[in-house]
Write a protein that holds these residues in place. Structure first.
Motif, short mmCIF file in Angstrom:
data_model
loop_
_atom_site.label_atom_id
_atom_site.label_comp_id
_atom_site.label_asym_id
_atom_site.label_seq_id
_atom_site.Cartn_x
_atom_site.Cartn_y
_atom_site.Cartn_z
N ASP A 7 -2.33 -10.63 -1.45
CA ASP A 7 -0.88 -10.92 -1.57
C ASP A 7 -0.18 -10.60 -0.32
O ASP A 7 -0.20 -9.42 0.33
N ASP A 9 2.86 -9.98 0.24
CA ASP A 9 3.85 -8.54 0.12
C ASP A 9 2.96 -7.63 0.24
O ASP A 9 3.61 -6.50 1.11
N THR A 10 2.05 -7.33 -0.10
CA THR A 10 1.08 -6.16 0.05
C THR A 10 0.55 -5.97 1.66
O THR A 10 0.78 -4.88 2.00
N SER A 12 2.32 -7.29 4.07
CA SER A 12 3.49 -6.97 4.85
C SER A 12 4.09 -5.56 4.91
O SER A 12 4.18 -4.90 5.68
N TRP A 13 3.81 -4.99 3.38
CA TRP A 13 4.14 -3.62 3.22
C TRP A 13 3.02 -2.59 3.97
O TRP A 13 3.46 -1.87 4.52
N SER A 16 3.90 -2.93 7.81
CA SER A 16 5.16 -2.18 8.01
C SER A 16 4.99 -0.65 7.86
O SER A 16 5.50 0.20 8.93
N THR A 53 -4.56 -11.80 7.48
CA THR A 53 -3.61 -12.91 7.06
C THR A 53 -4.32 -14.14 7.69
O THR A 53 -3.84 -15.33 6.84
N LYS A 64 -6.55 -6.12 -2.68
CA LYS A 64 -5.27 -5.47 -2.65
C LYS A 64 -5.21 -4.03 -2.99
O LYS A 64 -4.41 -3.41 -2.63
#
Length: 998
Positions: A7, A9-10, A12-13, A16, A53, A64
């Motif tokens: 995912d 978003d996972t 990226s989080w 970050s 990625t 995940k």
């Protein structure tokens, strides 16, 4: 490459969060090395997450979850980094070990999460990188720094020591500031400390603050640092507390005393039974094999001891309270006119200053500095020396105090004056000025002080290497002065002065003499001046008709004569007769100079005892007329003259020709004057009078009606009061020796007894461990006047005090003189034993032996003996201690002990007493005394052995050991001794009765 990745978003989080944590770890000021290592791991994790990625993923759902676990632990690292940024830095430093452990755990958890990732990645290269990083992070090797360990050790040490001063706390706080990365400015340090203090108050029980260290103790230790409080705050706190204490010190509570040592405890520990002891005392008790509590006897081990923090704090508060009261009340004593009290008080202040740096601050707050500096202008050397020592303690390692001392009115000027005095005082002043010169303000004031540079240049040529080096060091510190001033000071200042003194006009000569009397000089400088010809010129000026010339010469001679070598030179130049001539013939025309002339004469007398004489006797005060006239000044002048005259006679009366002077003094009725001076209010006058009185009476008072005429009950009471109250041991001893040597007639003895002298002497001897040895010697000598065998009633009065047992103990612990004096008293007691022993009661009936045990008579005296009634040496267990004294190198002690032992074989006691002497090994020691270098002791042993060897059992036993010494006496002894020795040899069957020796 696959589009079937995790995912976005996972990822990226996760990326970050990792970058945010990376930034937080790099911003942390605490545990920098450890967080830098963590930062390197986070950088690699960020790279791995970014790479994910781009690669094909086998099971995005499980991946995940793995990334979620990893991100969770990265967030924990972020929270830890933020905590180390936001929480109090001192708190974090003290918890560094816990932080290291937390870092290790978080890193290992991140490693475990990373270890899951290769299972979902098809690209082998990335998988290998992840596995390699995971393995490294499983052993992160975080650690505390050496400096962190050192600081925590210093904190623990400070808590253990308890009495560490503010300098220790200041240094500790500065080191902490350096490690945690904050400024050492007072405001910053103070804020950090206050935050730490507040945070500690909110710490919950679950937080292991500084591991085993106690929060309250850490806060208290760091709170001692004065760099976190202003002077005004400290003064306000001090006076607030001091003003609430009252004026009287408190006695320690009973619970403060250790049951073992009997002293107030320093480090009390509590046993399981609830009793407290001094730590070292109870540990020693247990180490010696005792396994129970000294009070309850319940089993006790060292591991069962616990620090009694409450009691220790109470004791420390009690000590601080009494010290505050003491410091606050001591100023009035220091300002008193009683020099001895001032000296004692200054000594106590010095000890307090050395004990704790905090006490120094209390002294400054009580405004002692002006008082101390004012004392530097007194005439008493001891007072000035004490002050210089205290000032140096106050100045050491304290820049503010250095400046304060230098700025106080006339402070530096008075210290510089001490440079020019006795070498010991000069050293102290030099050390103090060197310490002060480390401060720029003080250095400028010192350099500008009149005469300072000149004195330093003179002192730098001292024969004492340390003094010379210290003077040169101080001159280097003052080298900022204009070069011409230094060069002028380095010139030989005295050379032109001495030239003008010997060859200038009368006016110039007088001015040069005045200059010599006024300029500050060290003893070395005074010696140099006199070696350069000043003595000859000044002595010549004493013969001048002009009074002002004589006055100038006297003042200069008085100053220079304080150095013994100079005094001897003046005597040899004829100064004594000239000074006596001025004193006795011209003093009426210049009475103000009497004090100076007498002081100079005193210095000249002192020079005769300095050890500088080259084995020749120099005449001094040989004329009876001079003795009379000089002594008569005591009745006509004040304390300064009286003291100088008394000290002069005290010195000369102890010289080789002193017996003639003492005889003259007794002839001119000096005793009457000395008796009056024993009550003088000036302690120095009184002390010298007592010592001189003692010297006169020691020559023998039995046949001198002078002492009987002038010494009455009041004088005796005065002498006893001096013994009990004087701080000067020598004065007390002299008073005791006067009591000892007063005429031994019934009237005088009654006066002495009525004044309770016997009780005082017994008290001194009984409490011998609390008295100086010379006082014990003197008291033991004085006791013998009360133990004479001609007065058995008085002997009984003495014996009833229980002193005989004490005398026997003194034979083991006393000095040689004490043993001699004790032996004399024991001999006198023993001389009465035969007449005082109580006859053994005969059996009254046929059955009396069945009803009671028969009384056993004394082995020697054949009756019933007791220590306090017949004074028997056997009952007192004195034989063996007296026998030991026979081995003493001191002939007097050995002789007196032998006399005491020989009372056991006097007259008809020979046979029984000899058995006792043999049992104490006395006969064998008497045989050894036959070879003594002292003829009197040798002859005494010889005479008594002749009697003992008449008894068959002893002549056979000691024949072999006695034969050679006896033969030696027959060859080298006196005629009388030869005859006795030959007689003994005949007893031993070595010579026959017809030998030529008879």
């Amino acid at each position: 490459m696959s589009s079937n990745g995790p995912d976005p978003d996972t990822l990226s989080w996760a990326i970050s969060t990792t970058l945010k944590t990376l930034h937080a770890t790099k911003s942390t000021q605490i545990q920098k090395e450890n967080f830098n290592k963590l930062s390197s791991y986070l950088e690699k994790i960020t790279h791995i997450l970014q790479e994910l990625t781009n690669f094909e993923i086998n099971d995005s759902g499980s991946l995940k979850n793995a990334i979620h676990v990893l991100t969770k632990h990265v967030s924990e690292a972020n929270n830890l980094a933020l905590e180390c940024t936001n929480r109090n830095k001192i708190y974090l430093l003290l918890n560094s070990k816990k932080l290291v452990k937390t870092l290790e755990n978080i890193t290992k958890e991140m490693a475990n999460a990373l270890n899951l990732l290769p299972n979902f990645i098809s690209f082998n290269g990335l998988s290998q990188d992840i596995i390699k990083l995971s393995n490294i992070m499983m052993e992160p090797k975080y650690q505390e720094t050496v400096r962190e360990d050192e600081i925590k050790e210093r904190i623990e040490s400070g808590i253990r020591e308890r009495n560490v001063d503010r300098a220790y706390a200041n240094s500790l706080l500065v080191s902490i500031a350096d490690v945690i990365g904050i400024s050492t400015e007072q405001s910053v340090l103070r804020q950090e400390y206050e935050e730490f203090k507040n945070e500690m108050e909110t710490v919950g029980p679950a937080e292991d603050v500084a591991e085993v260290l106690q929060v309250e103790q850490i806060v208290a230790l760091l709170g001692k640092a004065d760099i976190i409080a202003t002077l005004e705050e400290r003064e306000k706190k001090y006076f607030s507390k001091r003003n609430s204490l009252g004026r009287q010190p408190l006695e320690p509570l009973q619970s403060f005393y250790c049951p073992i040592t009997g002293d107030v405890m320093e480090d009390p520990v509590e046993t399981p039974s609830g009793h407290s002891f001094e730590r070292y005392a109870i540990e020693k008790w247990l180490a010696e094999g005792n396994n129970g509590c000294p009070i309850t006897k319940t089993p006790l081990k060292a591991s069962g001891l616990r620090t009694n923090k409450t009691l220790r704090q109470s004791i420390e508060e009690w000590r601080d309270r009494n010290t505050m009261i003491f410091i606050g009340s001591m100023k009035s004593r220091i300002l008193s006119n009683e020099e001895e009290e001032v000296i004692v008080s200054l000594g106590k202040l010095r000890d307090l200053c050395l004990e704790r740096e905090l006490h120094q601050e209390w002294l400054m707050m009580e405004d002692y500095l002006p008082v101390l500096l004012s004392l530097l202008s007194t005439k008493n050397f001891k007072i000035r020396s004490h002050v210089l020592v205290i000032l140096r303690i106050l100045a050491t390692n304290n820049d503010d105090r250095k400046e304060t001392i230098a700025k106080t009115d006339d402070g530096i000027k008075l210290i510089v004056c001490s440079l020019a005095r006795k070498i010991k005082e000069s050293k102290l002043a030099l050390q103090l000025l060197t310490e002060l010169s480390e401060n720029e303000v003080a250095r400028n004031i010192i350099g500008s002080s009149q005469g300072c540079i000149l004195l330093l240049v003179t002192i730098s040529g001292s024969d004492d290497p340390q003094v010379a080096n210290d003077a040169k060091k101080l001159l280097d510190n003052l080298s900022f002065l204009p070069q011409n001033i230094v060069q002028m000071a380095k010139a030989n200042y005295f050379e032109p002065l001495l030239h003008l003194l010997s060859s200038g006009s009368e006016t110039v000569q007088r001015e040069m003499a005045d200059t010599l009397s006024e300029v500050e000089m060290t003893d070395h400088g005074k010696l140099t001046v006199c070696e350069s010809g000043a003595v000859e010129s000044l002595v010549a000026m004493l013969s001048h008709v002009d009074i002002e010339m004589k006055k100038a010469a006297i003042l200069a001679l008085e100053k220079l004569s304080g150095v013994p070598q100079n005094g001897l030179k003046m005597i040899k130049q004829g100064a004594v007769d000239l000074l006596f001539g001025i004193l006795f013939r011209e003093s009426l025309s210049m009475p103000i100079l009497v004090e100076k002339v007498v002081a100079t004469i005193m210095n000249l007398a002192l020079s005769l005892t300095s050890g500088e004489l080259d084995h020749q006797e120099i005449p001094f005060l040989e004329s009876e007329e001079d003795v009379f006239k000089l002594f008569s000044l005591i009745s006509l002048n004040g304390p300064n003259v009286q003291q100088s005259v008394l000290r002069t006679f005290l010195v000369v009366s102890q010289s080789p020709s002193g017996s003639n002077i003492r005889k003259t003094l007794r002839k001119i009725s000096s005793v009457q004057v000395l008796v009056q001076l024993c009550e003088h209010e000036n302690l120095a006058v009184r002390s010298n009078a007592v010592k001189l009185f003692c010297g006169l009476i020691k020559d023998g008072s039995e046949n001198d009606d002078t002492f009987q005429e002038h010494v009455g009950p009041k004088c005796v009471e005065t002498l006893l009061r001096i013994i009990t109250t004087s701080d000067k041991v020598e004065e007390g001893v002299a008073s005791m020796e006067i009591i000892s040597n007063l005429p031994k007639n019934p009237k005088m003895t009654r006066w002495i007894l009525d004044a309770r002298a016997l009780e005082l002497i017994v008290s001194i001897l009984t409490n011998r461990f609390q008295k100086p040895e010379i006082m014990i010697e003197s008291a033991s000598g004085a006791l013998s006047r009360f133990t004479v065998s001609s007065n058995p009633d008085l002997q009984k009065k003495v014996a009833e005090t229980g002193i005989i047992t004490t005398l026997v103990h003194l034979l083991d612990s006393g000095s040689s003189l004490t043993k001699r004096n004790v032996s004399v008293s024991l001999r006198q007691f023993s001389e009465s034993s035969s007449s005082l022993t109580r006859p053994v009661k005969p059996k009254s009936s046929l059955f009396s032996c069945c009803l009671a045990s028969p009384e056993l008579g004394c082995t020697v005296h054949s009756g019933i003996c007791a220590i306090d009634s017949s004074f028997c040496l056997l009952e007192a267990n004195a034989v063996n201690p007296l026998a030991k004294v026979l081995d003493e190198a001191d002939v007097g002690a050995c002789d007196a002990a032998l006399d005491a032992l020989l009372t056991l074989i006097a007259g008809e006691l020979l046979q029984k007493g000899s058995k006792v002497l043999e049992g104490g090994d006395v006969i064998a020691k008497m045989v050894k005394l036959l070879s003594s270098a002292d003829v009197r002791l040798q002859e005494k042993a010889l005479v008594e052995l002749e009697r003992i060897f008449r008894l068959p059992e002893y002549k056979q036993k000691y024949k072999s050991s006695a034969q050679m010494p006896l033969v030696e006496i027959t060859q080298r002894g006196s005629s009388g001794m030869k005859s006795i020795a030959a007689k003994i040899l005949a007893h031993l069957n070595v010579l026959n009765e017809q030998s030529s020796f008879f």
